[in-house]
Design a protein around this motif. Structure first.
Motif, PDB file in Angstrom:
ATOM      1  N   PHE A   1     -17.009  18.792 -17.549  1.00 35.94           N
ATOM      2  CA  PHE A   1     -16.626  20.121 -18.014  1.00 35.94           C
ATOM      3  C   PHE A   1     -15.415  20.039 -18.931  1.00 35.94           C
ATOM      4  N   ALA A   2     -15.295  21.055 -19.785  1.00 34.90           N
ATOM      5  CA  ALA A   2     -14.102  21.191 -20.616  1.00 34.90           C
ATOM      6  C   ALA A   2     -12.917  21.565 -19.728  1.00 34.90           C
ATOM      7  N   PHE A   3     -11.718  21.416 -20.260  1.00 39.59           N
ATOM      8  CA  PHE A   3     -10.507  21.707 -19.500  1.00 39.59           C
ATOM      9  C   PHE A   3     -10.476  23.165 -19.057  1.00 39.59           C
ATOM     10  N   ASN A   4     -10.205  23.370 -17.774  1.00 38.14           N
ATOM     11  CA  ASN A   4     -10.055  24.706 -17.190  1.00 38.14           C
ATOM     12  C   ASN A   4     -11.297  25.567 -17.402  1.00 38.14           C
ATOM     13  N   SER A   5     -12.479  24.954 -17.323  1.00 38.15           N
ATOM     14  CA  SER A   5     -13.716  25.681 -17.582  1.00 38.15           C
ATOM     15  C   SER A   5     -14.772  25.316 -16.554  1.00 38.15           C
ATOM     16  N   SER A   6     -15.634  26.287 -16.276  1.00 37.76           N
ATOM     17  CA  SER A   6     -16.802  26.030 -15.434  1.00 37.76           C
ATOM     18  C   SER A   6     -18.093  26.288 -16.205  1.00 37.76           C
ATOM     19  N   GLN A   7     -17.983  26.364 -17.551  1.00 38.41           N
ATOM     20  CA  GLN A   7     -19.142  26.592 -18.391  1.00 38.41           C
ATOM     21  C   GLN A   7     -19.885  25.280 -18.625  1.00 38.41           C
ATOM     22  N   LEU A   8     -21.210  25.334 -18.581  1.00 40.11           N
ATOM     23  CA  LEU A   8     -22.033  24.153 -18.823  1.00 40.11           C
ATOM     24  C   LEU A   8     -22.266  23.994 -20.323  1.00 40.11           C
ATOM     25  N   ASP A   9     -21.918  22.816 -20.856  1.00 38.34           N
ATOM     26  CA  ASP A   9     -22.185  22.578 -22.267  1.00 38.34           C
ATOM     27  C   ASP A   9     -23.595  22.008 -22.435  1.00 38.34           C
ATOM     28  N   ALA A  10     -23.986  21.694 -23.659  1.00 42.34           N
ATOM     29  CA  ALA A  10     -25.353  21.227 -23.932  1.00 42.34           C
ATOM     30  C   ALA A  10     -25.653  19.928 -23.187  1.00 42.34           C
ATOM     31  N   GLY A  11     -24.684  19.013 -23.159  1.00 51.56           N
ATOM     32  CA  GLY A  11     -24.897  17.749 -22.466  1.00 51.56           C
ATOM     33  C   GLY A  11     -25.102  17.945 -20.971  1.00 51.56           C
ATOM     34  N   ALA A  12     -24.328  18.849 -20.379  1.00 48.24           N
ATOM     35  CA  ALA A  12     -24.472  19.133 -18.944  1.00 48.24           C
ATOM     36  C   ALA A  12     -25.837  19.732 -18.652  1.00 48.24           C
ATOM     37  N   ARG A  13     -26.292  20.634 -19.505  1.00 47.84           N
ATOM     38  CA  ARG A  13     -27.605  21.251 -19.279  1.00 47.84           C
ATOM     39  C   ARG A  13     -28.730  20.224 -19.404  1.00 47.84           C
ATOM     40  N   ASP A  14     -28.592  19.289 -20.358  1.00 48.42           N
ATOM     41  CA  ASP A  14     -29.597  18.225 -20.485  1.00 48.42           C
ATOM     42  C   ASP A  14     -29.664  17.389 -19.206  1.00 48.42           C
ATOM     43  N   THR A  15     -28.499  17.021 -18.683  1.00 50.85           N
ATOM     44  CA  THR A  15     -28.455  16.228 -17.455  1.00 50.85           C
ATOM     45  C   THR A  15     -29.056  16.995 -16.284  1.00 50.85           C
ATOM     46  N   LEU A  16     -28.751  18.280 -16.186  1.00 52.72           N
ATOM     47  CA  LEU A  16     -29.255  19.083 -15.070  1.00 52.72           C
ATOM     48  C   LEU A  16     -30.758  19.299 -15.164  1.00 52.72           C
ATOM     49  N   ARG A  17     -31.296  19.345 -16.370  1.00 57.28           N
ATOM     50  CA  ARG A  17     -32.752  19.436 -16.501  1.00 57.28           C
ATOM     51  C   ARG A  17     -33.420  18.163 -15.978  1.00 57.28           C
ATOM     52  N   GLU A  18     -32.787  17.022 -16.247  1.00 58.27           N
ATOM     53  CA  GLU A  18     -33.314  15.766 -15.707  1.00 58.27           C
ATOM     54  C   GLU A  18     -33.206  15.745 -14.185  1.00 58.27           C
ATOM     55  N   GLN A  19     -32.080  16.229 -13.660  1.00 56.38           N
ATOM     56  CA  GLN A  19     -31.937  16.315 -12.211  1.00 56.38           C
ATOM     57  C   GLN A  19     -33.019  17.210 -11.613  1.00 56.38           C
ATOM     58  N   ALA A  20     -33.250  18.355 -12.225  1.00 54.96           N
ATOM     59  CA  ALA A  20     -34.248  19.291 -11.703  1.00 54.96           C
ATOM     60  C   ALA A  20     -35.643  18.680 -11.722  1.00 54.96           C
ATOM     61  N   GLN A  21     -35.945  17.953 -12.780  1.00 49.47           N
ATOM     62  CA  GLN A  21     -37.261  17.305 -12.859  1.00 49.47           C
ATOM     63  C   GLN A  21     -37.431  16.301 -11.729  1.00 49.47           C
ATOM     64  N   TRP A  22     -36.389  15.559 -11.428  1.00 48.12           N
ATOM     65  CA  TRP A  22     -36.448  14.585 -10.330  1.00 48.12           C
ATOM     66  C   TRP A  22     -36.567  15.313  -8.991  1.00 48.12           C
ATOM     67  N   ILE A  23     -35.771  16.347  -8.811  1.00 46.09           N
ATOM     68  CA  ILE A  23     -35.759  17.085  -7.542  1.00 46.09           C
ATOM     69  C   ILE A  23     -37.121  17.702  -7.255  1.00 46.09           C
ATOM     70  N   ARG A  24     -37.817  18.158  -8.307  1.00 47.89           N
ATOM     71  CA  ARG A  24     -39.130  18.777  -8.098  1.00 47.89           C
ATOM     72  C   ARG A  24     -40.143  17.792  -7.531  1.00 47.89           C
ATOM     73  N   GLN A  25     -39.912  16.480  -7.709  1.00 45.61           N
ATOM     74  CA  GLN A  25     -40.832  15.487  -7.155  1.00 45.61           C
ATOM     75  C   GLN A  25     -40.751  15.406  -5.632  1.00 45.61           C
ATOM     76  N   PHE A  26     -39.653  15.906  -5.063  1.00 49.54           N
ATOM     77  CA  PHE A  26     -39.412  15.761  -3.635  1.00 49.54           C
ATOM     78  C   PHE A  26     -39.091  17.120  -3.010  1.00 49.54           C
ATOM     79  N   PRO A  27     -40.118  17.966  -2.830  1.00 55.81           N
ATOM     80  CA  PRO A  27     -39.879  19.299  -2.269  1.00 55.81           C
ATOM     81  C   PRO A  27     -39.417  19.260  -0.817  1.00 55.81           C
ATOM     82  N   GLU A  28     -39.476  18.082  -0.188  1.00 60.63           N
ATOM     83  CA  GLU A  28     -39.051  17.967   1.202  1.00 60.63           C
ATOM     84  C   GLU A  28     -37.548  17.684   1.334  1.00 60.63           C
ATOM     85  N   ALA A  29     -36.884  17.402   0.209  1.00 65.02           N
ATOM     86  CA  ALA A  29     -35.481  16.977   0.257  1.00 65.02           C
ATOM     87  C   ALA A  29     -34.534  18.130  -0.048  1.00 65.02           C
TER      88      ALA A  29
END
Length: 217
Positions: A74-102
């Motif tokens: 994150f940027a200093f004193n911010s909780s806003q997601l930038d483009a890079g953070a959103r890209d990473t979270l989309r990858e996380q979500a894709q992985w998480i969807r493979q394991f609905p039991e977790a």
């Protein structure tokens, strides 16, 4: 001897001072200590080990950390997601969807600039921002456990100044969905190694060595 007894008495009185565990146990209602704190953790830990849940939670967590980026910054004193953070979270979500039991947990962190109280609040806002984005990607909120904030207490780089690597969230596997049909019988290994399990199932159209597909003229 008298000096020793006097010292022991003073020690006992200090132990029974206001707010001490001894005083709380003496003056509290019967059994209240068992309802709070770590009581029962040993039994829970043993149960998780015997069932295999703890070891397979660790294996799934190790696999998650190896296959996707688990941190976003994150940027200093911010909780806003930038483009890079959103890209990473989309990858996380894709992985998480493979394991609905977790189940997963998100931890928020900050750098050391600012007060402890403010940084704890900022870390929590960052964790909440990540959870909100993961839910927007189709991950059920019920699978994202209560977010937590470590504030500035767990830096990657120890410094009093601004450090982007410390301003982060971390997503981790935290366990399994208790009422999911796939884990009711303790089938944790089948979940973690699903690809290997599926690879052992014959594909349609292959009839085996004795089948017509393998005959020659």
């Amino acid at each position: 001897m008298k000096k020793y007894l006097a010292t022991a008495a003073l020690t006992a009185l200090a132990a029974c001072g206001q707010g001490s565990q001894v005083a709380n146990t003496f003056y509290g209602e019967a059994g209240f200590v068992a309802a709070a704190g770590p009581f029962g953790n040993a039994t829970m830990n043993n149960t998780m080990i015997m069932s295999g849940e703890r070891s397979y939670t660790y294996e799934l967590a190790s696999r998650f950390a190896a296959e996707v980026l688990t941190n976003v910054n994150f940027a200093f004193n911010s909780s806003q997601l930038d483009a890079g953070a959103r890209d990473t979270l989309r990858e996380q979500a894709q992985w998480i969807r493979q394991f609905p039991e977790a189940r997963f947990r998100v931890y928020g962190h900050t750098d050391a600039v600012g007060s402890n109280a403010y940084n704890k609040s900022l870390g929590l806002r960052r964790a909440q921002a990540v959870v909100s984005y993961l839910t927007s990607q189709g991950i059920s909120r019920s699978r994202l456990e209560a977010v937590a904030s470590f504030g500035e207490t767990q830096p990657i780089v120890v410094t009093e100044g601004r450090e982007r690597r410390n301003r982060r969230t971390v997503t981790e596997v935290s366990g399994f969905v208790k009422d999911h049909p796939s884990v009711l019988d303790g089938r944790y290994a089948a979940i973690v190694y699903r690809e290997y399990v599926n690879s052992g199932v014959p594909r349609s159209g292959l009839t085996g060595i004795s089948g017509d597909s393998f005959k020659t003229d």
